[in-house]
Design a protein around this motif. Structure first.
Motif: not given
Length: 131
Positions: A113-114, A117
């Motif tokens: 997810q990091r 993004d």
């Protein structure tokens, strides 16, 4: 934790072998999945050069060896991608393809997810077409 002992995303992913596997899966998916046809069309007849360049770039971007910079200097991503039509569709297909590759390579969900993004911010900045 001091800066010198912080674990990099490169280490968390598993180093060069894991980055290579991620990049290879990304380009395999781009070549195979109809959902990524517009993205694939932006690339040439072969994906070999793109595979190597993304692998070299990601190693450094993730905090590992600076293979890309050693070969080509500063990445200048936007300038290097200006010859290619990159709109919202291509951006979104790139991101979806990378998310699928990360899931299939079982990148830890919080790290994935990091990275997703960060990939979005870069991919959106690369757009040079409206749609």
């Amino acid at each position: 934790m001091s800066e010198s002992t912080q674990t990099t995303a490169f280490e968390l992913i598993g180093g060069e072998a894991a980055v290579r596997a991620l990049v290879d899966r990304f380009y395999d998916l781009m070549d195979l999945e109809p959902a990524y046809a517009a993205l694939r069309a932006v690339h040439g007849a072969t994906l070999d050069d793109a595979r190597d360049k993304l692998f070299w770039f990601l190693c450094g971007w993730l905090g590992g060896p600076q293979h890309y910079v050693e070969r080509f200097g500063h990445p200048r991503l936007r300038a290097r991608h200006l010859p290619f039509a990159i709109g919202i569709r291509e951006r979104d297909q790139w991101l979806a393809c990378m998310r699928q590759a990360m899931a299939e390579r079982e990148i830890e969900p919080a790290l994935a997810q990091r990275l997703a993004d960060a990939f979005f911010n870069t991919a959106d900045w690369m757009r040079n077409q409206g749609g």
